[in-house]
Enzyme design. Sequence first.
Site, short mmCIF file in Angstrom:
data_model
loop_
_atom_site.label_atom_id
_atom_site.label_comp_id
_atom_site.label_asym_id
_atom_site.label_seq_id
_atom_site.Cartn_x
_atom_site.Cartn_y
_atom_site.Cartn_z
N CYS A 9 0.88 -1.17 0.00
CA CYS A 9 0.00 0.00 0.00
C CYS A 9 0.91 1.22 0.00
O CYS A 9 2.11 1.10 0.22
CB CYS A 9 -0.86 0.06 1.26
SG CYS A 9 -1.89 -1.39 1.49
N ARG A 22 1.41 1.54 -5.89
CA ARG A 22 1.54 0.62 -4.75
C ARG A 22 0.19 0.01 -4.35
O ARG A 22 0.13 -0.88 -3.49
CB ARG A 22 2.12 1.35 -3.54
CG ARG A 22 3.50 1.93 -3.78
CD ARG A 22 4.01 2.65 -2.55
NE ARG A 22 4.24 1.73 -1.46
CZ ARG A 22 5.35 1.05 -1.28
NH1 ARG A 22 6.35 1.18 -2.12
NH2 ARG A 22 5.48 0.23 -0.25
N TRP A 78 -3.92 -1.62 -1.25
CA TRP A 78 -3.91 -2.87 -2.01
C TRP A 78 -4.30 -3.93 -1.00
O TRP A 78 -3.51 -4.31 -0.14
CB TRP A 78 -2.52 -3.13 -2.58
CG TRP A 78 -2.46 -4.39 -3.36
CD1 TRP A 78 -1.95 -5.58 -2.95
CD2 TRP A 78 -2.94 -4.60 -4.69
NE1 TRP A 78 -2.09 -6.51 -3.93
CE2 TRP A 78 -2.69 -5.95 -5.01
CE3 TRP A 78 -3.56 -3.79 -5.64
CZ2 TRP A 78 -3.04 -6.49 -6.24
CZ3 TRP A 78 -3.90 -4.34 -6.86
CH2 TRP A 78 -3.64 -5.67 -7.15
N ASN A 87 0.94 0.34 6.09
CA ASN A 87 1.35 -0.48 4.95
C ASN A 87 2.06 -1.69 5.52
O ASN A 87 3.06 -1.54 6.22
CB ASN A 87 2.30 0.32 4.04
CG ASN A 87 2.99 -0.57 3.01
OD1 ASN A 87 2.41 -1.54 2.55
ND2 ASN A 87 4.21 -0.23 2.66
N GLY A 88 1.54 -2.89 5.25
CA GLY A 88 2.19 -4.10 5.76
C GLY A 88 1.15 -5.12 6.17
O GLY A 88 -0.03 -5.01 5.81
N GLU A 105 7.02 -20.54 -20.36
CA GLU A 105 6.86 -19.18 -19.84
C GLU A 105 7.92 -18.25 -20.46
O GLU A 105 7.62 -17.09 -20.79
CB GLU A 105 6.95 -19.20 -18.30
CG GLU A 105 6.92 -17.85 -17.63
CD GLU A 105 5.64 -17.04 -17.88
OE1 GLU A 105 4.72 -17.54 -18.52
OE2 GLU A 105 5.62 -15.87 -17.45
N LYS A 130 6.87 -14.91 -22.54
CA LYS A 130 7.36 -13.59 -22.13
C LYS A 130 8.04 -12.90 -23.30
O LYS A 130 7.82 -11.72 -23.57
CB LYS A 130 8.35 -13.79 -20.98
CG LYS A 130 8.39 -12.77 -19.93
CD LYS A 130 7.37 -12.88 -18.83
CE LYS A 130 5.96 -12.99 -19.27
NZ LYS A 130 5.00 -13.16 -18.24
N GLU A 152 5.49 -11.75 -26.13
CA GLU A 152 4.53 -10.68 -25.82
C GLU A 152 5.18 -9.31 -25.70
O GLU A 152 4.56 -8.31 -26.01
CB GLU A 152 3.67 -11.00 -24.59
CG GLU A 152 4.38 -10.92 -23.28
CD GLU A 152 3.47 -11.24 -22.10
OE1 GLU A 152 2.36 -10.72 -22.04
OE2 GLU A 152 3.91 -12.00 -21.22
N HIS A 188 11.13 -34.82 -33.84
CA HIS A 188 9.85 -35.23 -34.43
C HIS A 188 9.24 -34.14 -35.31
O HIS A 188 8.05 -34.16 -35.60
CB HIS A 188 8.87 -35.64 -33.32
CG HIS A 188 9.36 -36.81 -32.52
ND1 HIS A 188 9.47 -38.07 -33.04
CD2 HIS A 188 9.84 -36.87 -31.25
CE1 HIS A 188 9.96 -38.88 -32.12
NE2 HIS A 188 10.20 -38.17 -31.02
N LYS A 209 -3.92 -5.82 -19.35
CA LYS A 209 -3.47 -6.49 -18.12
C LYS A 209 -4.48 -7.53 -17.65
O LYS A 209 -4.13 -8.59 -17.18
CB LYS A 209 -3.24 -5.43 -17.03
CG LYS A 209 -2.72 -6.00 -15.72
CD LYS A 209 -1.27 -6.42 -15.84
CE LYS A 209 -0.75 -7.12 -14.61
NZ LYS A 209 0.39 -8.00 -14.93
C1 F6R Z 1 1.50 -12.84 -19.63
C2 F6R Z 1 0.30 -12.51 -18.89
C3 F6R Z 1 -0.96 -13.17 -19.26
C4 F6R Z 1 -1.77 -13.53 -18.00
C5 F6R Z 1 -3.14 -14.09 -18.41
C6 F6R Z 1 -3.94 -14.49 -17.19
O1 F6R Z 1 2.59 -12.12 -19.16
O2 F6R Z 1 0.34 -11.70 -18.00
O3 F6R Z 1 -0.73 -14.31 -20.02
O4 F6R Z 1 -1.04 -14.46 -17.27
O5 F6R Z 1 -3.85 -13.13 -19.14
O6 F6R Z 1 -4.21 -13.38 -16.38
P1 F6R Z 1 -4.63 -13.57 -14.88
O7 F6R Z 1 -3.47 -14.19 -14.18
O8 F6R Z 1 -4.93 -12.18 -14.39
O9 F6R Z 1 -5.82 -14.47 -14.86
#
Ligand code: F6R
Length: 603
Positions: free
Chosen positions: A2, A27, A74, A100-101, A477, A481, A484, A500, A598
């Site tokens: 937070c 935060r 948060w 915060n904590g 992963e 990463k 994207e 294969h 996001k």
């Molecule tokens: C990749 C990424 C996305 C999320 C996916 C699920 O870096 O962030 O692939 O992992 O959209 O999102 P959440 O975890 O919010 O359900």
Amino acid sequence: MCGIIGYVGKENAVPIILEGLHKLEYRGYDSAGIAVLNEDGFMVVKQKGRLSALEARIKDHPIRGYMGIGHTRWATHGEPSDINSHPHLGSQKRIAIVHNGIIENYRELKEYLEQKGVAFVSETDSEVIAQLAEHYYTGSILDTVIKVVSVLEGSYALGIMSIDHPGTLIAVKKDNPLIIGVGEEENFIASDVPALLAHTNKVYYLNDKEIAVLTRDKVQFYNIDREPLQKSPETITWSLDSAEKGGYEHFMLKEIMEQPRVLRDTIQSALGSGDNRRIIDSFDVAAFNKIVITACGSAYNAGMVAKYVFERLCRLPVEVELASEFRYKDPIIDSRSLVILISQSGETADTIAAMREARRRGACTLSIVNVVGSTVARETDYTLYTLAGPEIAVATTKAFSAQLALLYILAVRFAGKLGRISRQQEEQLLAEIAVLPEKAAEVLENIEAIQKYASTCVGYKSIFFIGRNIDYAIALEGSLKLKEISYIHSEAYAGGELKHGTIALIEEGTLVVAISCCEPLYDKIYSNVEQVISRGAKVLFLGNCIKAAPSEKLAIIPLPKTNPLFSPSLSVLMLQLFSYYVAANKGLDIDKPRNLAKSVTVE
Ligand code: F6R
């Protein structure tokens, strides 16, 4: 995580606090609040939602005062709501605090106070601090704060005001940041530098259990034994913009670097006395004959890693399903199935739909979620929270790491409950998980090699990732990463699958990132590395059991040793850094990659 801010001085505190909260919004942003102290006592405004909602309320009902505290939240204990927002006041409305904590022993403190007749109004751990302060109040606010912090367990950064001491603001911290800003006839407290930079660049950093007593004209410091301390201020040279990202160029890099702390907090919540621990302790895993993990994107990849860990330790079958496919495949689940939902946001539409489908079919649902009070967290039977704090960059890093940590702990504890491992093995495995934060810090202290290597990779059109066993799961992963944020095409393969089909794509100048943290399979992955090199590829080889020597075609970056089952927590850091530096060298908008959001709240 937070954000807190406090002001005492010659100006009206309200606009200064609101402006500071804007700088701290990274935060936390699920609710916000402000309290000022003036001749009428405390005036408090608290509002669920973004800071703009709080500002709108204050615009309609203005408040003012020369001393105040503010908070952007948060949620960790209690869903985001007006009542759970900070500041919190004691029942007698004589002391106000922002926190915060996490107060780990808040339940026992709350019970103690309730027995004394104190009535709590919120579901937060933080309210206990305000109530305790009123309970212990002696007439000296400094003595009272010393008494309060002597019984608190956990982490805190606190701003405290007392109605009996107008013009005196108190600050104290343990394991969470708090700085004191010094101005002309005004002084400040804040979680972070950006909140203060518009007013001063002269700051004191508080150490754990140091107390600052601020008035308009001076700041005095004390230790927990009430002895005065001499501290020297520091001068901040950051610009306002860079300060918001803690000096990092992008939130993604800042969040990568936060991972040792995130791992520590999350592991502590599951192994110490936190809420996660209580849920895991009481969970009856023997009631299930299979586990289904369902999630999207990176969270799905965390599930892929977890499959290896659960199956190896628990000897229970684990299926990992893409949440977007789950409800259309007529899944074979019933009341004997445990369905684990993984989601940073807790609002991903496909994951919500999978969760509802699982519940409709009578399965038990357990979620691993970062956002408190989100839909997935609310609707599943059990929720474990990752303590990653708000993640701003679209590409997940720290939430992913926190998910892995909780999944490992679940797997080990389940294996213990099922009698698949001995008590001693369980303790040994948990001890290995407990040291992951230090090993993660070690990886992040040595980033020059990956930074340099990544800077040579901007021209590739396609990059392959390979690994075997759990290294393959984390390769998925690494590949996600990279694509994207760098927009470079990439695929991840289990090393043994190359022959294969995929190996047809390998030609002069292809780049392959190979991962090797499973020592028993080292010869296998090394043979895959040789196969691709002999067909013209260059290889970046990451791992903790590599025996080969580097060559013109083979770059090696070592990783710390750990149990192979938990090694993805270390290899993923290097993979995140690799993607980050490739994208940074391409000059891309790393925190907001094109076409992505996001939180994906549509199907
Ligand atoms: C990749 C990424 C996305 C999320 C996916 C699920 O870096 O962030 O692939 O992992 O959209 O999102 P959440 O975890 O919010 O359900």
